[in-house]
Design an enzyme around this catalytic site. Structure first.
Site, PDB file in Angstrom:
ATOM      1  N   GLN A 112      -1.610   4.809   3.799  1.00  0.00           N
ATOM      2  CA  GLN A 112      -2.009   6.217   3.926  1.00  0.00           C
ATOM      3  C   GLN A 112      -3.054   6.347   5.032  1.00  0.00           C
ATOM      4  OE1 GLN A 112      -2.533   8.194  -0.211  1.00  0.00           O
ATOM      5  NE2 GLN A 112      -2.897   6.034  -0.549  1.00  0.00           N
ATOM      6  N   VAL A 114      -4.960   6.160   8.629  1.00  0.00           N
ATOM      7  CA  VAL A 114      -4.551   6.555   9.997  1.00  0.00           C
ATOM      8  C   VAL A 114      -5.371   5.802  11.043  1.00  0.00           C
ATOM      9  CG1 VAL A 114      -3.826   8.854   9.232  1.00  0.00           C
ATOM     10  CG2 VAL A 114      -6.202   8.511   9.946  1.00  0.00           C
ATOM     11  N   HIS A 148       0.861   8.667   6.974  1.00  0.00           N
ATOM     12  CA  HIS A 148       0.066   9.870   7.231  1.00  0.00           C
ATOM     13  C   HIS A 148      -0.276  10.010   8.705  1.00  0.00           C
ATOM     14  CE1 HIS A 148      -1.373  10.067   2.766  1.00  0.00           C
ATOM     15  NE2 HIS A 148      -0.135  10.501   2.934  1.00  0.00           N
ATOM     16  N   SER A 242      -7.266   6.050  -4.433  1.00  0.00           N
ATOM     17  CA  SER A 242      -7.589   6.774  -5.679  1.00  0.00           C
ATOM     18  C   SER A 242      -6.309   7.274  -6.332  1.00  0.00           C
ATOM     19  CB  SER A 242      -8.511   7.957  -5.359  1.00  0.00           C
ATOM     20  OG  SER A 242      -7.870   8.825  -4.425  1.00  0.00           O
ATOM     21  N   GLU A 268     -12.851   0.580  -8.367  1.00  0.00           N
ATOM     22  CA  GLU A 268     -13.181   1.186  -9.674  1.00  0.00           C
ATOM     23  C   GLU A 268     -11.890   1.644 -10.327  1.00  0.00           C
ATOM     24  OE1 GLU A 268     -15.758   4.196  -8.150  1.00  0.00           O
ATOM     25  OE2 GLU A 268     -14.144   5.169  -7.064  1.00  0.00           O
ATOM     26  N   CYS A 284     -11.371  -5.069  -2.460  1.00  0.00           N
ATOM     27  CA  CYS A 284     -10.084  -5.748  -2.198  1.00  0.00           C
ATOM     28  C   CYS A 284     -10.225  -6.879  -1.190  1.00  0.00           C
ATOM     29  CB  CYS A 284      -9.031  -4.739  -1.747  1.00  0.00           C
ATOM     30  SG  CYS A 284      -9.429  -3.862  -0.233  1.00  0.00           S
TER      31      CYS A 284
END
Ligand code: BV8
Ligand code: ZN
Length: 298
Positions: A112, A114, A148, A242, A268, A284
């Site tokens: 996602q 860019v 995206h 998220s 989280e 990560c």
């Protein structure tokens, strides 16, 4: 059954997997210094990033939206791929992937983001492969989908022009606006109205140009390719997102629905956790190498 956090069980699932897809979000680039959309970094200056990433925001105030994207271009240009980008890029090398997933037949990274950091990581992995190496020892350069769009693409609002442009600033007015704003947090109140004629223009037809990203309410790129990749996937890693923006947020559920395995790697708890088979909480750039069983200098 609550998601597992067992590395051994995950590695067993990885060993059985054939078609692996990674769905990545802003958290993948956080360690590279790129603010996430919804964390504290999401508030660009005193404005909310998601309210600026829309066609109506651009139509209403192209000067402010261009300053937002200029700021993000500057940050992304100064950033370098982090360990997580590099590891995901190495999974694009079929023979490396097979050391973790011996049955693997395909690997794709649907991002996602860019910021181009995953592509830069893939390019540097490719540069490190000795000339004359076997095909299976070279990364698949077509494995990344930037759904995206691309921060560094400049797109015409009128004709079909759309090209990558790494220059910074894209035009003098954006550099000057930057210089005027000492602290980014006051931009919501400090008007910096750049006349439209001094904003980036299309080199082909002269019309106003826009950032080559997909805004909210716009159609993400390569949805058909992504749909077939997701349909075939039997393992989906959800990294640093998220899971709130669709259609990206729905892909893990689609893998799960046809009995694939879903593993979430997030700092989280996120809305993607309940359906996941595995949830590994933490940054990560730490959890991915650790859980995949790959040491940093691998
Ligand atoms: C569309 C480009 C349809 C611009 C972005 C249901 C179905 C379909 C659509 C919708 C729907 N409901 C609502 C919609 C509309 C909308 C949407 O989903 N809205 C949401 C807010 C509800 N979707 C759209 O408009 C999409 N278009 O559906 O079109 C269509 C179909 C056919 C034909 C015509 C139209 C387009 C969405 C694309 C918007 N553009 N970006 C730009 O970047 O400026 S989205 C933007 O949010 C970024 O790309 C970002 O990546 C993305 C998602 O956010 P995240 O990546 O998840 O980032 P976030 O900050 O939220 O979270 C970061 C996470 O990382 C956190 O969980 C944090 O804990 C974690 N983290 C932080 N550090 C670390 C970490 N994790 C691990 N390690 C770390 N170190
Ligand atoms: Zn044009």
């Amino acid at each position: 059954m609550p998601p597992s956090d067992s590395e051994a069980e995950f590695q067993e699932a990885l060993r059985r997997s054939q078609h692996i897809v990674v769905i990545a979000g802003a958290g993948l680039s956080a360690a590279s210094g790129i603010p996430t959309f919804r964390g504290t970094g999401g508030m660009w200056r005193s404005l909310d990033a998601t309210s600026l990433a829309t066609p109506s925001a651009f139509a209403a105030n192209p000067s402010l939206v261009w300053q937002f994207y200029h700021h993000r271009r500057v940050k992304a240009l100064a950033a370098t791929p982090n360990i997580a980008h590099d590891l995901l890029a190495k999974l694009a090398i079929p023979n490396f992937l097979k050391t973790l997933a011996p049955m693997a037949k395909s690997f794709h990274l649907v991002t996602q983001n860019v910021d181009r950091l995953s592509v830069r990581a893939l390019n540097s992995v490719a540069e490190q492969v000795p000339a004359g190496s076997k095909r299976a020892d070279r990364p698949r350069m077509d494995c990344i989908i930037e759904m995206h769009g691309k921060l560094f693409d400049v797109k015409c609002t009128t004709c079909n022009y759309c090209e990558g442009n790494l220059s910074s600033p894209l035009c003098p007015s954006l550099g000057e606006a930057d210089a005027k704003l000492g602290d980014y947090h006051d931009a919501g109140s400090v008007a910096n109205d750049i006349p439209e004629s001094q904003l980036p223009r299309c080199p082909d037809c002269g019309a106003l140009a826009r950032p080559g990203v997909v805004w909210f309410e716009e159609k993400p790129l390569r949805l058909d390719d992504i749909n077939s990749i997701v349909y075939k996937a039997d393992l989906c890693l959800v990294v640093g997102t998220s899971s709130t923006v669709y259609p990206a947020a729905g892909y893990a559920y689609r893998v799960k629905r046809h009995n694939g395995v879903v593993a979430v790697f997030n700092l989280e708890a996120s809305s993607g956790d309940d359906l996941a088979d595995f949830v590994f909480l933490g940054p990560c750039e730490v959890t991915l190498p650790h859980v995949l069983g790959v040491s940093k200098d691998n």
